[in-house]
Design a protein around this motif. Structure first.
Motif, PDB file in Angstrom:
ATOM      1  N   GLN A  69       5.170  -1.486  -5.625  1.00 14.73           N
ATOM      2  CA  GLN A  69       4.598  -2.209  -4.873  1.00 14.73           C
ATOM      3  C   GLN A  69       5.214  -3.999  -5.168  1.00 14.73           C
ATOM      4  O   GLN A  69       5.396  -4.479  -4.076  1.00 14.73           O
ATOM      5  CB  GLN A  69       3.085  -2.546  -6.372  1.00 14.73           C
ATOM      6  CG  GLN A  69       2.734  -3.183  -6.193  1.00 14.73           C
ATOM      7  CD  GLN A  69       1.613  -3.779  -6.823  1.00 14.73           C
ATOM      8  OE1 GLN A  69       1.836  -3.579  -8.438  1.00 14.73           O
ATOM      9  NE2 GLN A  69       0.164  -4.005  -6.699  1.00 14.73           N
ATOM     10  N   SER A  70       6.146  -3.692  -6.205  1.00 14.88           N
ATOM     11  CA  SER A  70       6.674  -4.742  -5.992  1.00 14.88           C
ATOM     12  C   SER A  70       7.752  -5.614  -4.796  1.00 14.88           C
ATOM     13  O   SER A  70       7.488  -6.174  -4.353  1.00 14.88           O
ATOM     14  CB  SER A  70       7.357  -5.781  -7.325  1.00 14.88           C
ATOM     15  OG  SER A  70       6.651  -5.179  -9.098  1.00 14.88           O
ATOM     16  N   HIS A  71       8.244  -4.411  -5.207  1.00 19.66           N
ATOM     17  CA  HIS A  71       9.490  -4.301  -3.903  1.00 19.66           C
ATOM     18  C   HIS A  71       8.227  -4.521  -2.107  1.00 19.66           C
ATOM     19  O   HIS A  71       8.924  -5.050  -1.565  1.00 19.66           O
ATOM     20  CB  HIS A  71       9.912  -2.563  -3.585  1.00 19.66           C
ATOM     21  CG  HIS A  71      11.024  -3.054  -2.488  1.00 19.66           C
ATOM     22  ND1 HIS A  71      11.628  -1.916  -1.620  1.00 19.66           N
ATOM     23  CD2 HIS A  71      12.263  -4.304  -2.310  1.00 19.66           C
ATOM     24  CE1 HIS A  71      12.499  -2.123  -1.059  1.00 19.66           C
ATOM     25  NE2 HIS A  71      13.133  -3.206  -1.279  1.00 19.66           N
ATOM     26  N   ALA A  72       7.495  -3.557  -2.426  1.00 16.31           N
ATOM     27  CA  ALA A  72       6.422  -4.248  -0.773  1.00 16.31           C
ATOM     28  C   ALA A  72       6.431  -5.872  -1.468  1.00 16.31           C
ATOM     29  O   ALA A  72       6.355  -6.312   0.277  1.00 16.31           O
ATOM     30  CB  ALA A  72       5.534  -3.630  -1.324  1.00 16.31           C
ATOM     31  N   ILE A  73       5.418  -6.457  -2.071  1.00 18.61           N
ATOM     32  CA  ILE A  73       5.564  -7.861  -2.254  1.00 18.61           C
ATOM     33  C   ILE A  73       6.121  -9.140  -1.786  1.00 18.61           C
ATOM     34  O   ILE A  73       6.306  -9.677  -0.474  1.00 18.61           O
ATOM     35  CB  ILE A  73       4.556  -7.795  -4.126  1.00 18.61           C
ATOM     36  CG1 ILE A  73       3.235  -7.239  -3.534  1.00 18.61           C
ATOM     37  CG2 ILE A  73       4.481  -9.289  -3.576  1.00 18.61           C
ATOM     38  CD1 ILE A  73       3.018  -6.781  -5.430  1.00 18.61           C
ATOM     39  N   ASN A  74       7.754  -8.623  -2.380  1.00 27.57           N
ATOM     40  CA  ASN A  74       8.622  -9.406  -2.119  1.00 27.57           C
ATOM     41  C   ASN A  74       9.057  -9.028  -0.600  1.00 27.57           C
ATOM     42  O   ASN A  74       9.901 -10.149  -0.118  1.00 27.57           O
ATOM     43  CB  ASN A  74      10.049  -8.605  -2.714  1.00 27.57           C
ATOM     44  CG  ASN A  74       9.914  -9.441  -4.720  1.00 27.57           C
ATOM     45  OD1 ASN A  74       9.509 -10.649  -4.444  1.00 27.57           O
ATOM     46  ND2 ASN A  74       9.889  -8.530  -5.615  1.00 27.57           N
TER      47      ASN A  74
ATOM     48  N   ILE B 178       0.294  -5.383   6.248  1.00 29.12           N
ATOM     49  CA  ILE B 178       0.237  -4.521   5.782  1.00 29.12           C
ATOM     50  C   ILE B 178       2.111  -4.293   4.980  1.00 29.12           C
ATOM     51  O   ILE B 178       2.146  -4.084   6.406  1.00 29.12           O
ATOM     52  CB  ILE B 178      -0.473  -4.169   5.814  1.00 29.12           C
ATOM     53  CG1 ILE B 178      -2.179  -4.551   5.985  1.00 29.12           C
ATOM     54  CG2 ILE B 178      -0.987  -2.902   5.428  1.00 29.12           C
ATOM     55  CD1 ILE B 178      -2.613  -3.985   6.857  1.00 29.12           C
ATOM     56  N   MET B 179       2.611  -3.915   4.174  1.00 28.66           N
ATOM     57  CA  MET B 179       3.188  -3.336   3.569  1.00 28.66           C
ATOM     58  C   MET B 179       3.596  -2.075   3.212  1.00 28.66           C
ATOM     59  O   MET B 179       3.119  -1.753   1.819  1.00 28.66           O
ATOM     60  CB  MET B 179       4.215  -4.967   2.498  1.00 28.66           C
ATOM     61  CG  MET B 179       4.314  -5.431   2.862  1.00 28.66           C
ATOM     62  SD  MET B 179       5.250  -5.972   4.954  1.00 28.66           S
ATOM     63  CE  MET B 179       7.287  -5.765   4.752  1.00 28.66           C
ATOM     64  N   ASP B 180       3.392  -1.145   4.120  1.00 26.62           N
ATOM     65  CA  ASP B 180       3.189   0.951   3.622  1.00 26.62           C
ATOM     66  C   ASP B 180       4.010   0.693   2.744  1.00 26.62           C
ATOM     67  O   ASP B 180       5.257   1.349   3.803  1.00 26.62           O
ATOM     68  CB  ASP B 180       2.210   1.542   4.798  1.00 26.62           C
ATOM     69  CG  ASP B 180       1.895   2.282   4.157  1.00 26.62           C
ATOM     70  OD1 ASP B 180       0.394   2.349   3.764  1.00 26.62           O
ATOM     71  OD2 ASP B 180       2.344   3.890   4.309  1.00 26.62           O
ATOM     72  N   GLY B 181       4.121   1.679   1.826  1.00 25.64           N
ATOM     73  CA  GLY B 181       5.208   2.924   1.745  1.00 25.64           C
ATOM     74  C   GLY B 181       5.912   3.670   2.298  1.00 25.64           C
ATOM     75  O   GLY B 181       6.566   4.577   1.371  1.00 25.64           O
ATOM     76  N   GLY B 182       5.078   4.522   3.171  1.00 27.39           N
ATOM     77  CA  GLY B 182       5.610   5.554   4.250  1.00 27.39           C
ATOM     78  C   GLY B 182       4.500   6.483   3.901  1.00 27.39           C
ATOM     79  O   GLY B 182       5.001   7.502   3.486  1.00 27.39           O
ATOM     80  N   SER B 183       2.940   6.276   3.497  1.00 26.76           N
ATOM     81  CA  SER B 183       2.351   6.723   3.181  1.00 26.76           C
ATOM     82  C   SER B 183       1.998   8.421   4.501  1.00 26.76           C
ATOM     83  O   SER B 183       2.411   8.499   5.476  1.00 26.76           O
ATOM     84  CB  SER B 183       0.701   6.304   3.448  1.00 26.76           C
ATOM     85  OG  SER B 183       0.868   5.088   2.507  1.00 26.76           O
TER      86      SER B 183
ATOM     87  N   SER C 229       0.665  -1.149   0.350  1.00 28.44           N
ATOM     88  CA  SER C 229      -0.074   0.476  -0.354  1.00 28.44           C
ATOM     89  C   SER C 229       0.754   1.040   0.232  1.00 28.44           C
ATOM     90  O   SER C 229       1.692   1.226   1.005  1.00 28.44           O
ATOM     91  CB  SER C 229      -0.704  -0.242   1.334  1.00 28.44           C
ATOM     92  OG  SER C 229      -1.847   1.134   1.128  1.00 28.44           O
ATOM     93  N   PHE C 230       0.219   2.127  -0.111  1.00 29.29           N
ATOM     94  CA  PHE C 230       1.278   3.192  -0.594  1.00 29.29           C
ATOM     95  C   PHE C 230       0.403   5.251  -0.740  1.00 29.29           C
ATOM     96  O   PHE C 230      -0.257   4.496  -2.081  1.00 29.29           O
ATOM     97  CB  PHE C 230       1.968   3.593  -1.888  1.00 29.29           C
ATOM     98  CG  PHE C 230       2.436   4.801  -1.782  1.00 29.29           C
ATOM     99  CD1 PHE C 230       3.626   5.319  -0.567  1.00 29.29           C
ATOM    100  CD2 PHE C 230       2.777   6.484  -2.403  1.00 29.29           C
ATOM    101  CE1 PHE C 230       3.795   7.067  -0.138  1.00 29.29           C
ATOM    102  CE2 PHE C 230       3.136   7.326  -2.735  1.00 29.29           C
ATOM    103  CZ  PHE C 230       3.766   7.967  -0.996  1.00 29.29           C
ATOM    104  N   ASN C 231      -0.133   5.177   0.231  1.00 30.95           N
ATOM    105  CA  ASN C 231      -1.500   7.084   0.346  1.00 30.95           C
ATOM    106  C   ASN C 231      -2.813   6.043  -0.760  1.00 30.95           C
ATOM    107  O   ASN C 231      -3.287   6.643  -1.275  1.00 30.95           O
ATOM    108  CB  ASN C 231      -1.451   7.332  -0.593  1.00 30.95           C
ATOM    109  CG  ASN C 231       0.222   8.396  -0.198  1.00 30.95           C
ATOM    110  OD1 ASN C 231      -0.030   8.384   1.216  1.00 30.95           O
ATOM    111  ND2 ASN C 231       0.867   8.963  -0.768  1.00 30.95           N
ATOM    112  N   GLN C 232      -3.182   4.856   0.683  1.00 33.05           N
ATOM    113  CA  GLN C 232      -4.570   3.817  -0.209  1.00 33.05           C
ATOM    114  C   GLN C 232      -6.180   4.658   1.425  1.00 33.05           C
ATOM    115  O   GLN C 232      -6.258   3.924   0.861  1.00 33.05           O
ATOM    116  CB  GLN C 232      -4.207   2.539  -0.667  1.00 33.05           C
ATOM    117  CG  GLN C 232      -3.239   2.711  -1.817  1.00 33.05           C
ATOM    118  CD  GLN C 232      -4.821   3.155  -2.749  1.00 33.05           C
ATOM    119  OE1 GLN C 232      -5.169   2.969  -3.113  1.00 33.05           O
ATOM    120  NE2 GLN C 232      -3.775   3.065  -4.286  1.00 33.05           N
ATOM    121  N   GLY C 233      -5.229   5.690   1.626  1.00 29.41           N
ATOM    122  CA  GLY C 233      -6.786   5.570   2.424  1.00 29.41           C
ATOM    123  C   GLY C 233      -7.570   6.182   2.181  1.00 29.41           C
ATOM    124  O   GLY C 233      -9.109   5.305   3.036  1.00 29.41           O
TER     125      GLY C 233
END
Length: 196
Positions: free
Chosen positions: A102-107, A71-76, A45-49
């Protein structure tokens, strides 16, 4: 017997109705004499509030008895982190750190996986009630099954249709030519471990 999560999850806004706000998969769906496989779900996730609470509730309110949820948030920088923190006691692992997409977060989530079955669910998607029960039963009944791909209800921007992957005469052609709708795909973790 497992307790209903609906009774203990954070309250929702009064205008929210139906699934997954005020409904859940009944705990009675599950036979507690069965050793259900552990299912790992990763939500990048990233900025999906605007969407992530619905995603989270659709996973948790499956009431699945053997769930691992990351939940792997990218620093929202929006309200995402505050929403996720409301549900943190019910989530296996959560981080909010800048990533490479996204791919990095999934990995990163896949590297932490201890489940038997794994998938990822984006933070603007959600599961229907009973999804994890159906997926688990497929894997239990089809012992040699490595992957289950279901149907997806695609909607938004005035569109609404059911998407499913076409089956060809071989696995290779199905993978090569079929459109696999990712939120409806679950696979055994050992496949990921073999492929890397």
């Amino acid at each position: 017997m497992r307790t209903s999560l609906l009774k203990i999850l954070p309250a929702v806004a009064p205008e929210k109705t139906g699934w997954p706000w005020l409904e859940e998969t009944s705990v009675c769906e599950f036979n507690f004499d069965i050793n259900y496989p552990k299912i790992t779900i990763i939500t990048p996730s990233f900025n999906q509030g605007d969407f992530i609470e619905e995603t989270i509730r659709s996973v948790l309110l499956q009431n699945y008895p053997n769930l691992e949820y990351f939940i792997m948030d990218g620093g929202s920088t929006d309200e995402s982190v505050d929403i996720i923190k409301k549900y943190e006691p019910f989530i296996t692992y959560f981080e909010s750190k800048k990533d490479n997409g996204q791919s990095h977060a999934i990995n990163k989530g896949l590297a932490k996986t201890t489940g038997d079955i794994v998938t990822w669910l984006n933070s603007d998607d959600y599961y229907n009630a009973g999804t994890l029960f159906e997926i688990a039963n497929e894997f239990i009944q089809q012992v040699n099954c490595n992957c289950v791909i279901g149907k997806s209800h695609v909607f938004g921007d005035g569109k609404s249709y059911i998407a499913k992957s076409p089956l060809f005469e071989s696995v290779e052609k199905t993978i090569g030519f079929g459109r696999i709708v990712q939120p409806a795909m679950f696979f055994k973790t050992n496949l990921y471990n073999q492929i890397g």
